[in-house]
Design an enzyme around this catalytic site. Structure first.
Site, mmCIF file in Angstrom:
data_model
loop_
_atom_site.group_PDB
_atom_site.id
_atom_site.type_symbol
_atom_site.label_atom_id
_atom_site.label_comp_id
_atom_site.label_asym_id
_atom_site.label_seq_id
_atom_site.Cartn_x
_atom_site.Cartn_y
_atom_site.Cartn_z
ATOM 1 C CB ILE A 1 -4.254 -8.112 -6.278
ATOM 2 C CG1 ILE A 1 -5.735 -7.964 -5.891
ATOM 3 C CG2 ILE A 1 -3.900 -7.179 -7.420
ATOM 4 C CD1 ILE A 1 -6.098 -6.614 -5.252
ATOM 5 C CG ASP B 1 8.796 -6.708 6.266
ATOM 6 O OD1 ASP B 1 8.052 -5.859 5.729
ATOM 7 O OD2 ASP B 1 8.813 -6.924 7.492
ATOM 8 C CB VAL B 2 7.717 -3.609 1.203
ATOM 9 C CG1 VAL B 2 7.686 -4.561 0.027
ATOM 10 C CG2 VAL B 2 6.357 -3.507 1.874
ATOM 11 N NE ARG C 1 4.726 -9.727 5.514
ATOM 12 C CZ ARG C 1 3.726 -9.357 6.303
ATOM 13 N NH1 ARG C 1 3.989 -8.757 7.448
ATOM 14 N NH2 ARG C 1 2.476 -9.586 5.957
ATOM 15 C CE LYS D 1 -3.438 0.225 -0.200
ATOM 16 N NZ LYS D 1 -2.493 -0.500 -1.079
ATOM 17 C CB VAL E 1 -10.071 -7.281 -4.802
ATOM 18 C CG1 VAL E 1 -9.668 -8.326 -5.833
ATOM 19 C CG2 VAL E 1 -9.897 -5.866 -5.365
ATOM 20 C CB THR F 1 -7.714 -11.033 -2.158
ATOM 21 O OG1 THR F 1 -7.874 -9.891 -1.312
ATOM 22 C CG2 THR F 1 -7.651 -10.619 -3.602
ATOM 23 C CG ASN G 1 -0.156 -6.328 -5.093
ATOM 24 O OD1 ASN G 1 -1.345 -6.043 -5.262
ATOM 25 N ND2 ASN G 1 0.221 -7.444 -4.451
ATOM 26 C CE1 TYR H 1 -5.353 -0.940 2.534
ATOM 27 C CE2 TYR H 1 -7.465 0.098 2.046
ATOM 28 C CZ TYR H 1 -6.430 -0.743 1.681
ATOM 29 O OH TYR H 1 -6.455 -1.379 0.456
HETATM 30 P P1 NAP Z 1 -3.650 -10.261 0.166
HETATM 31 O O1 NAP Z 1 -4.250 -11.451 -0.486
HETATM 32 O O2 NAP Z 1 -3.642 -10.157 1.635
HETATM 33 O O3 NAP Z 1 -2.168 -10.105 -0.392
HETATM 34 C C1 NAP Z 1 -1.288 -9.148 0.109
HETATM 35 C C2 NAP Z 1 0.106 -9.473 -0.368
HETATM 36 O O4 NAP Z 1 0.997 -8.498 0.166
HETATM 37 C C3 NAP Z 1 0.573 -10.833 0.119
HETATM 38 O O5 NAP Z 1 1.380 -11.444 -0.864
HETATM 39 C C4 NAP Z 1 1.398 -10.481 1.336
HETATM 40 O O6 NAP Z 1 2.348 -11.505 1.565
HETATM 41 C C5 NAP Z 1 2.042 -9.182 0.862
HETATM 42 N N1 NAP Z 1 2.537 -8.362 1.952
HETATM 43 C C6 NAP Z 1 1.869 -7.884 3.026
HETATM 44 N N2 NAP Z 1 2.697 -7.199 3.825
HETATM 45 C C7 NAP Z 1 3.926 -7.249 3.235
HETATM 46 C C8 NAP Z 1 5.193 -6.745 3.571
HETATM 47 N N3 NAP Z 1 5.408 -6.047 4.699
HETATM 48 N N4 NAP Z 1 6.235 -6.974 2.738
HETATM 49 C C9 NAP Z 1 6.046 -7.684 1.608
HETATM 50 N N5 NAP Z 1 4.883 -8.197 1.231
HETATM 51 C C10 NAP Z 1 3.827 -7.977 2.046
HETATM 52 O O7 NAP Z 1 -4.349 -8.935 -0.347
HETATM 53 P P2 NAP Z 1 -4.706 -8.384 -1.804
HETATM 54 O O8 NAP Z 1 -6.139 -8.076 -1.775
HETATM 55 O O9 NAP Z 1 -4.144 -9.228 -2.881
HETATM 56 O O10 NAP Z 1 -3.943 -6.994 -1.725
HETATM 57 C C11 NAP Z 1 -2.982 -6.561 -2.641
HETATM 58 C C12 NAP Z 1 -2.989 -5.042 -2.687
HETATM 59 O O11 NAP Z 1 -4.255 -4.608 -3.178
HETATM 60 C C13 NAP Z 1 -2.809 -4.373 -1.331
HETATM 61 O O12 NAP Z 1 -1.962 -3.262 -1.458
HETATM 62 C C14 NAP Z 1 -4.201 -3.926 -0.969
HETATM 63 O O13 NAP Z 1 -4.221 -2.812 -0.121
HETATM 64 C C15 NAP Z 1 -4.746 -3.590 -2.348
HETATM 65 N N6 NAP Z 1 -6.208 -3.574 -2.402
HETATM 66 C C16 NAP Z 1 -6.913 -4.668 -2.024
HETATM 67 C C17 NAP Z 1 -8.283 -4.610 -2.032
HETATM 68 C C18 NAP Z 1 -9.134 -5.774 -1.590
HETATM 69 O O14 NAP Z 1 -10.345 -5.573 -1.391
HETATM 70 N N7 NAP Z 1 -8.624 -6.973 -1.463
HETATM 71 C C19 NAP Z 1 -8.936 -3.441 -2.457
HETATM 72 C C20 NAP Z 1 -8.167 -2.354 -2.847
HETATM 73 C C21 NAP Z 1 -6.807 -2.435 -2.820
HETATM 74 P P3 NAP Z 1 3.026 -11.796 2.985
HETATM 75 O O15 NAP Z 1 1.952 -11.681 4.024
HETATM 76 O O16 NAP Z 1 3.550 -13.169 2.784
HETATM 77 O O17 NAP Z 1 4.100 -10.784 3.136
#
Ligand code: NAP
Length: 251
Positions: free
Chosen positions: A16, A61-62, A36, A157, A186, A188, A88, A153
């Site tokens: 996302i 790393d947040v 990261r 959230k 989503v 991903t 995000n 989780y």
């Molecule tokens: P994703 O593909 O796993 O991407 C997550 C991103 O967050 C990656 O770039 C990851 O990079 C980064 N990240 C994780 N831990 C981190 C940390 N400690 N510090 C900095 N960066 C960090 O997942 P996504 O679906 O795009 O998720 C993005 C957001 O949308 C998240 O907050 C998730 O909870 C939310 N969301 C997702 C869904 C879904 O179904 N996919 C639904 C609702 C909400 P690194 O691992 O390289 O750090």
């Protein structure tokens, strides 16, 4: 929205966050992508530049409180002060409550809630001083409703939604808005990981597991990252909402 703006997108290396980075770049914003994994933030920054926008890859790393001011300073020095913060970065690990150990709990709160709090605290004074700013928190439907096996989780959230509402109230009428996007599942890596986990635990195929997650979305389908990015774009112009939780459920 006056001037070219500077956006900082955490978790911008894939999924996302990367899609939001590209959407903002197409609108002419300069974009810092932070996560990261160095190779992923570098690749995303390259993709932003390929669209003609300025970009900065930031390894962050947040969950590392001390790294946050350093990262924000790096963005400010390279691109200018942060006008748009997209919180995000997020993690999602499932476990029944009895198997949710304190480390898993802490990890979720630190990454999904405390990181956004610290980042917002870091950039908000500048936004208020300049009289313009946007904070966009990527929460989840799990920030609004309960669901089984995701206590840590969902709690993190819900905290992010609480942060959104409280800060929105504090900045109301000052040119800054704070809103949360609340998507269901989503398409991903995070969802693929969840589907692999279900498949391993239930004996379902990966495809069946994925379909079971898609069916949880009220629309019965997975949401595309581009739909979340489009919703984020709508929060940039003046005159928009403040303190809202915007649901994206595929319907
Ligand atoms: P994703 O593909 O796993 O991407 C997550 C991103 O967050 C990656 O770039 C990851 O990079 C980064 N990240 C994780 N831990 C981190 C940390 N400690 N510090 C900095 N960066 C960090 O997942 P996504 O679906 O795009 O998720 C993005 C957001 O949308 C998240 O907050 C998730 O909870 C939310 N969301 C997702 C869904 C879904 O179904 N996919 C639904 C609702 C909400 P690194 O691992 O390289 O750090």
């Amino acid at each position: 929205m006056p001037d070219p703006k500077v956006a900082l997108i955490t978790g911008g290396g894939r999924g996302i966050g990367r899609e939001i980075a590209l959407a903002f770049a197409r609108e002419g914003l300069a974009v810092a992508v932070a996560a990261r994994t160095p190779s992923q933030v570098e690749e995303a920054a390259e993709a932003v530049r390929a669209l003609g926008a300025e970009a900065l890859p930031v390894v962050l790393d947040v969950a590392d409180a001390g790294a946050i001011p350093v990262a924000v300073k790096a963005v400010t020095d390279a691109l200018g002060p942060v006008d748009v913060l997209v919180n995000n970065a997020g993690i999602a690990e499932s476990a029944p409550l009895a198997k949710t150990d304190p480390a898993l709990w802490e990890r979720h709160l630190r990454v999904n809630a405390t990181g956004p709090f610290l980042l917002t605290r870091e950039v908000l004074p500048g936004m208020l001083e300049r009289g313009w700013g946007r904070v966009i928190n990527i929460a989840s439907l799990a920030g609004l409703f309960g669901a089984p096996y995701v206590t840590a989780y969902a709690t993190s959230k819900h905290a992010l939604v609480g942060l959104t509402r409280a800060v929105a109230a504090e900045v109301s009428g000052k040119g800054v808005t704070v809103n949360a996007l609340c998507p269901g599942y989503v398409a991903t890596d995070l969802t693929w990981k969840g589907a692999r986990n279900i498949a391993a635990k239930t004996g379902k195929s990966f495809e069946e597991a994925l379909q079971s997650l898609a069916r949880i979305n009220p629309g019965g389908r997975l949401i595309e990252p581009a739909e979340v990015a489009a919703a984020a774009l709508k929060l940039l112009p003046d005159g928009g909402t403040n303190g809202e939780t915007i649901v994206l459920d595929g319907s």
